[in-house]
Design a protein around this motif. Structure first.
Motif, PDB file in Angstrom:
ATOM      1  N   ILE A 158       0.831  -1.209   0.000  1.00 54.39           N
ATOM      2  CA  ILE A 158       0.000   0.000   0.000  1.00 54.39           C
ATOM      3  C   ILE A 158       0.863   1.254   0.000  1.00 54.39           C
ATOM      4  CG2 ILE A 158      -1.704   1.313   1.331  1.00 54.39           C
ATOM      5  CD1 ILE A 158      -2.724  -1.424   2.408  1.00 54.39           C
ATOM      6  N   ALA A 159       1.905   1.256   0.845  1.00 49.64           N
ATOM      7  CA  ALA A 159       2.777   2.427   0.970  1.00 49.64           C
ATOM      8  C   ALA A 159       3.540   2.700  -0.319  1.00 49.64           C
ATOM      9  CB  ALA A 159       3.760   2.230   2.122  1.00 49.64           C
ATOM     10  N   THR A 160       3.931   1.653  -1.038  1.00 49.96           N
ATOM     11  CA  THR A 160       4.664   1.819  -2.285  1.00 49.96           C
ATOM     12  C   THR A 160       3.818   2.556  -3.315  1.00 49.96           C
ATOM     13  OG1 THR A 160       5.959  -0.186  -1.913  1.00 49.96           O
ATOM     14  CG2 THR A 160       5.833   0.612  -4.172  1.00 49.96           C
ATOM     15  N   ILE A 161       2.548   2.198  -3.392  1.00 43.05           N
ATOM     16  CA  ILE A 161       1.637   2.879  -4.318  1.00 43.05           C
ATOM     17  C   ILE A 161       1.444   4.328  -3.904  1.00 43.05           C
ATOM     18  CG2 ILE A 161      -0.725   2.926  -5.210  1.00 43.05           C
ATOM     19  CD1 ILE A 161      -0.765  -0.158  -4.803  1.00 43.05           C
ATOM     20  N   CYS A 162       1.233   4.546  -2.602  1.00 42.41           N
ATOM     21  CA  CYS A 162       0.945   5.892  -2.096  1.00 42.41           C
ATOM     22  C   CYS A 162       2.130   6.850  -2.256  1.00 42.41           C
ATOM     23  CB  CYS A 162       0.525   5.829  -0.635  1.00 42.41           C
ATOM     24  SG  CYS A 162      -1.107   5.094  -0.375  1.00 42.41           S
ATOM     25  N   LYS A 163       3.351   6.334  -2.157  1.00 41.11           N
ATOM     26  CA  LYS A 163       4.498   7.244  -2.231  1.00 41.11           C
ATOM     27  C   LYS A 163       4.735   7.752  -3.650  1.00 41.11           C
ATOM     28  CE  LYS A 163       8.108   3.658  -2.519  1.00 41.11           C
ATOM     29  NZ  LYS A 163       9.156   3.002  -1.722  1.00 41.11           N
ATOM     30  N   LEU A 164       4.216   7.028  -4.647  1.00 39.31           N
ATOM     31  CA  LEU A 164       4.391   7.463  -6.029  1.00 39.31           C
ATOM     32  C   LEU A 164       3.444   8.605  -6.385  1.00 39.31           C
ATOM     33  CD1 LEU A 164       4.771   4.000  -7.802  1.00 39.31           C
ATOM     34  CD2 LEU A 164       6.582   5.604  -7.176  1.00 39.31           C
ATOM     35  N   LYS A 281      -2.677  19.455   2.118  1.00 46.49           N
ATOM     36  CA  LYS A 281      -2.832  18.506   3.220  1.00 46.49           C
ATOM     37  C   LYS A 281      -3.017  17.078   2.701  1.00 46.49           C
ATOM     38  CE  LYS A 281      -4.561  21.690   6.744  1.00 46.49           C
ATOM     39  NZ  LYS A 281      -5.696  22.056   7.632  1.00 46.49           N
ATOM     40  N   ILE A 282      -3.736  16.940   1.593  1.00 49.39           N
ATOM     41  CA  ILE A 282      -3.932  15.609   1.005  1.00 49.39           C
ATOM     42  C   ILE A 282      -2.590  15.038   0.540  1.00 49.39           C
ATOM     43  CG2 ILE A 282      -4.960  14.355  -0.929  1.00 49.39           C
ATOM     44  CD1 ILE A 282      -7.355  16.297  -0.724  1.00 49.39           C
ATOM     45  N   ILE A 283      -1.789  15.890  -0.117  1.00 46.50           N
ATOM     46  CA  ILE A 283      -0.461  15.456  -0.565  1.00 46.50           C
ATOM     47  C   ILE A 283       0.408  15.112   0.641  1.00 46.50           C
ATOM     48  CG2 ILE A 283       1.664  16.151  -1.737  1.00 46.50           C
ATOM     49  CD1 ILE A 283      -0.597  15.604  -3.651  1.00 46.50           C
ATOM     50  N   THR A 284       0.307  15.912   1.686  1.00 47.90           N
ATOM     51  CA  THR A 284       1.078  15.664   2.903  1.00 47.90           C
ATOM     52  C   THR A 284       0.715  14.317   3.526  1.00 47.90           C
ATOM     53  OG1 THR A 284       1.316  18.028   3.387  1.00 47.90           O
ATOM     54  CG2 THR A 284       1.587  16.521   5.242  1.00 47.90           C
ATOM     55  N   ILE A 285      -0.569  13.980   3.499  1.00 47.87           N
ATOM     56  CA  ILE A 285      -0.998  12.672   4.001  1.00 47.87           C
ATOM     57  C   ILE A 285      -0.373  11.555   3.164  1.00 47.87           C
ATOM     58  CG2 ILE A 285      -2.987  11.119   4.265  1.00 47.87           C
ATOM     59  CD1 ILE A 285      -4.637  13.648   4.987  1.00 47.87           C
ATOM     60  N   GLY A 286      -0.313  11.760   1.843  1.00 51.14           N
ATOM     61  CA  GLY A 286       0.337  10.784   0.974  1.00 51.14           C
ATOM     62  C   GLY A 286       1.809  10.615   1.314  1.00 51.14           C
ATOM     63  N   ILE A 287       2.476  11.736   1.621  1.00 51.46           N
ATOM     64  CA  ILE A 287       3.891  11.695   2.010  1.00 51.46           C
ATOM     65  C   ILE A 287       4.052  10.948   3.332  1.00 51.46           C
ATOM     66  CG2 ILE A 287       5.862  13.118   2.730  1.00 51.46           C
ATOM     67  CD1 ILE A 287       4.789  15.273   0.760  1.00 51.46           C
ATOM     68  N   MET A 288       3.123  11.205   4.264  1.00 52.84           N
ATOM     69  CA  MET A 288       3.179  10.516   5.559  1.00 52.84           C
ATOM     70  C   MET A 288       2.997   9.008   5.399  1.00 52.84           C
ATOM     71  SD  MET A 288       1.105  13.084   8.106  1.00 52.84           S
ATOM     72  CE  MET A 288       1.243  11.944   9.492  1.00 52.84           C
ATOM     73  N   ILE A 289       2.131   8.601   4.475  1.00 48.90           N
ATOM     74  CA  ILE A 289       1.943   7.170   4.222  1.00 48.90           C
ATOM     75  C   ILE A 289       3.231   6.569   3.674  1.00 48.90           C
ATOM     76  CG2 ILE A 289       0.696   5.462   2.839  1.00 48.90           C
ATOM     77  CD1 ILE A 289      -1.745   7.339   2.966  1.00 48.90           C
ATOM     78  N   SER A 290       3.930   7.345   2.815  1.00 48.55           N
ATOM     79  CA  SER A 290       5.210   6.891   2.276  1.00 48.55           C
ATOM     80  C   SER A 290       6.229   6.696   3.395  1.00 48.55           C
ATOM     81  CB  SER A 290       5.748   7.914   1.267  1.00 48.55           C
ATOM     82  OG  SER A 290       7.060   7.584   0.860  1.00 48.55           O
ATOM     83  N   VAL A 291       6.304   7.660   4.298  1.00 46.75           N
ATOM     84  CA  VAL A 291       7.238   7.555   5.427  1.00 46.75           C
ATOM     85  C   VAL A 291       6.836   6.406   6.337  1.00 46.75           C
ATOM     86  CG1 VAL A 291       8.169   8.758   7.449  1.00 46.75           C
ATOM     87  CG2 VAL A 291       7.783  10.012   5.332  1.00 46.75           C
ATOM     88  N   PHE A 292       5.538   6.256   6.544  1.00 46.12           N
ATOM     89  CA  PHE A 292       5.022   5.147   7.357  1.00 46.12           C
ATOM     90  C   PHE A 292       5.459   3.811   6.754  1.00 46.12           C
ATOM     91  CE2 PHE A 292       1.714   2.126   8.676  1.00 46.12           C
ATOM     92  CZ  PHE A 292       1.603   2.399  10.029  1.00 46.12           C
ATOM     93  N   GLY A 293       5.397   3.710   5.420  1.00 48.57           N
ATOM     94  CA  GLY A 293       5.829   2.500   4.743  1.00 48.57           C
ATOM     95  C   GLY A 293       7.312   2.241   4.907  1.00 48.57           C
ATOM     96  N   SER A 294       8.107   3.316   4.837  1.00 55.28           N
ATOM     97  CA  SER A 294       9.552   3.165   5.036  1.00 55.28           C
ATOM     98  C   SER A 294       9.850   2.708   6.461  1.00 55.28           C
ATOM     99  CB  SER A 294      10.270   4.495   4.752  1.00 55.28           C
ATOM    100  OG  SER A 294      10.132   4.874   3.405  1.00 55.28           O
ATOM    101  N   LEU A 295       9.148   3.295   7.414  1.00 53.65           N
ATOM    102  CA  LEU A 295       9.283   2.888   8.815  1.00 53.65           C
ATOM    103  C   LEU A 295       8.965   1.396   8.973  1.00 53.65           C
ATOM    104  CD1 LEU A 295       7.659   5.782  10.879  1.00 53.65           C
ATOM    105  CD2 LEU A 295       9.787   4.631  11.470  1.00 53.65           C
TER     106      LEU A 295
END
Length: 438
Positions: A158-164, A281-295
C-alpha cells in the motif's frame, strides 16, 4: 538453503524492485538540509543529487558482485565476514543493530511526527507534541510486525503505491505551474563554500538513495543475473536519480532554495502552493503514508540482523533474541530495534540522526567495495554469475566517493562522526566477551 531459491525474477521485476527499495522519505525532506548547507542557493544542491546518484550506482554495481556470488541471508554483515573474518562481520551487524537501523527508524519517526503535528496545527518543533507521536508510531508498527511478516508485507504494498502519487503530482504540476528559473546558479550562498558544503549535501542525498545495498540480495532468484542485474541496477537507480532531480527542479520552480532551506517539509510547502491548503494537506498525508511504509520496512527487515547474530551466539541475550513466534516473527529482536529506535527518537532531530547513520554505514560500504577487489585477487576461481562492469574503474569510483563522504564528515561534523564510531566500537569488547564464554 540457497539451492531452494527459485530463479523466477526477470529484468522488469528486478528493475521495479530496485526503484521500490530506494525511493522512500528522504526525497521529501532532505532538500531542507541540502539548501541549508548551501546557504539557500540551488546550484550545489542539484549537483549533489547527481553526484549522489552516480556514487550510488557505482556502489550498487560493485556490491552486487559479492551478493550474486554468495547470496546468503544477512546481506552486508555476511559479506563483511567473508572478506575480513567473523569479528568484522559481527561489528557490521552490531553497527546495524545498535546504530543504523534504529537510528534510521527514529529519523523517519521524527519526520513523520513533525508532519503529523503540522497537519494538526501544532508546532512541529515542539518536542512535547512530536515525541509522543514518534514513539507511538514506532511501537504501533512493532506490534504489527510482532504479529507476523505477512501483515508488514501488505503495508509495504500500500505504501509503495501511495508514495508514487505525491511524487508524480508535484513533478507534473510543479513544471506546469512553476516559474522556470536558473537551477545551477548561484552554486552556494555568501555564507557557504563549495568545499565545505559538498560533503554535507552528499550525506543528505545519500540518505535519500539509501536502500541500494539490498538490491544484490535478489541475485540468487534472477533468471539471468549476469545480464539482467547490472541493467536493473543502472536502470533502476538512473530512474530514481532522474525522479529526484525532476522533483527538486519542481520544488525550486515553486519555492526558492532559501525558503526550502527553512521548511520543515519542503514537499509539503510546495504542495500547499500548488494545490492550496486542502490539496496540500492531502499530498502531505500521501507523504506521511510513504514515510510510514519506510518505517514499516525497517521494522520488518532490521530484526533479521540481531536475530542472525543471536542465532550465531555472538549477541548478549542470544537465547531471547533468537526466538520466533508462530507468525514467523523474531519478536524479541523486533522489540530490541523498536526500543532502541524510541531512545534515538528522543533527540527529535531528523537531520542529526540521518547524518549519524549514513556516515557510519558508509564506512562499511567502502569496506565492502574494497572486499570485492580483495576477493578478485584471493578467490579468482569463485563462481561469479555477475561481475562488475569496467572493472576496476567502477569499484575505484565507488571507493573514492565513499571515502570522500566519510572523511569530509569527520572533518565537518566531528562530534557526530566520533559518536557513530564509538557506538560501533563498543561491539568489540562485546564480541570478545561472548567469544570467551564459549
Amino acid at each position: 538453503m540457497n539451492n531452494d531459491l527459485k530463479k523466477n525474477i526477470g529484468f522488469l521485476a528486478a528493475l521495479s524492485t530496485v526503484v521500490g527499495l530506494v525511493i522512500g522519505g528522504g526525497v521529501f525532506f532532505k532538500p531542507q538540509a541540502i539548501y541549508a548547507a548551501t546557504d539557500g542557493a540551488p546550484g550545489l544542491g542539484i549537483i549533489a543529487w547527481i553526484i549522489g546518484g552516480l556514487v550510488t550506482i557505482t556502489g550498487g554495481l560493485t556490491a552486487a558482485e559479492i551478493s550474486a556470488a554468495i547470496p546468503k541471508t544477512g546481506g552486508m554483515m555476511v559479506h563483511i565476514e567473508e572478506f575480513y573474518g567473523k569479528k568484522m562481520g559481527f561489528l557490521a551487524g552490531w553497527m546495524q543493530t545498535f546504530l543504523f537501523f534504529p537510528g534510521t527508524t527514529a529519523a523517519l519517526a521524527v519526520i513523520f511526527s513533525k508532519q503529523a503535528a503540522e497537519l494538526l496545527g501544532q508546532n512541529p518543533e515542539n518536542l512535547t507534541v512530536i515525541l509522543p507521536i514518534a514513539i507511538g508510531v514506532i511501537l504501533f508498527l512493532a506490534i504489527l510486525n510482532t504479529v507476523g511478516s505477512s501483515l508488514g508485507g501488505k503495508i509495504q504494498t500500500i505504501a509503495t503505491i501511495c508514495k508514487l502519487i505525491p511524487l508524480v503530482l508535484i513533478i507534473v504540476f510543479g513544471f506546469i505551474k512553476g516559474n522556470s528559473i536558473a537551477i545551477f546558479t548561484p552554486m552556494v550562498g555568501p555564507k557557504a563554500t563549495v568545499s565545505s558544503a559538498l560533503g554535507q549535501t552528499l550525506i543528505a542525498t545519500l540518505f535519500a538513495y539509501e536502500g541500494w545495498i539490498n538490491v544484490g540480495t535478489i541475485a540468487g532468484e534472477m533468471k539471468n543475473p549476469g545480464k539482467d542485474l547490472p541493467k536493473a541496477i543502472v536502470g533502476g537507480l538512473s530512474i530514481v536519480m532522474l525522479v529526484y532531480i525532476l522533483i527538486n527542479i519542481a520544488y525550486l520552480w515553486v519555492a526558492p532554495a532559501n525558503e526550502l532551506a527553512v521548511a520543515v517539509s519542503p514537499a509539503g510547502l510546495v504542495a500547499t502552493r500548488l494545490f492550496g491548503s486542502i490539496g496540500g494537506k492531502i499530498i502531505t498525508i500521501g507523504i506521511m503514508i510513504s514515510v510510514f511504509g519506510s518505517l514499516n520496512g525497517y521494522l520488518l527487515t532490521a530484526p533479521r540482523v540481531p536475530y542472525t547474530l543471536a542465532k550465531n551466539g555472538t549477541l548478549p541475550g542470544d537465547k531471547i533474541l533468537s526466538k520466533v513466534n508462530k507468525g514467523g516473527s523474531p519478536y524479541n529482536s523486533v522489540w530490541l530495534i523498536a526500543i532502541l529506535s524510541c531512545i534515538y527518537a528522543l533527540s527529535g532531530k531528523f537531520n542529526l540522526l540521518s547524518d549519524l547513520t549514513i556516515f557510519t554505514v558508509w564506512i562499511f560500504y567502502v569496506l565492502t567495495f574494497i572486499g570485492v577487489m580483495k576477493f578478485r585477487k584471493e578467490k579468482p576461481d569463485l563462481y561469479r554469475p555477475y561481475k562488475v562492469p569496467l572493472y576496476p574503474v567502477i569499484p575505484i569510483i565507488a571507493i573514492l566517493g565513499g571515502l570522500f563522504v566519510v572523511f569530509n564528515q569527520i572533518i565537518t561534523s566531528t562530534a557526530i562522526s566520533l559518536g557513530g564510531i564509538m557506538i560501533t566500537l563498543i561491539g568489540l569488547p562485546v564480541y570478545s566477551y561472548k567469544k570467551n564464554l564459549k
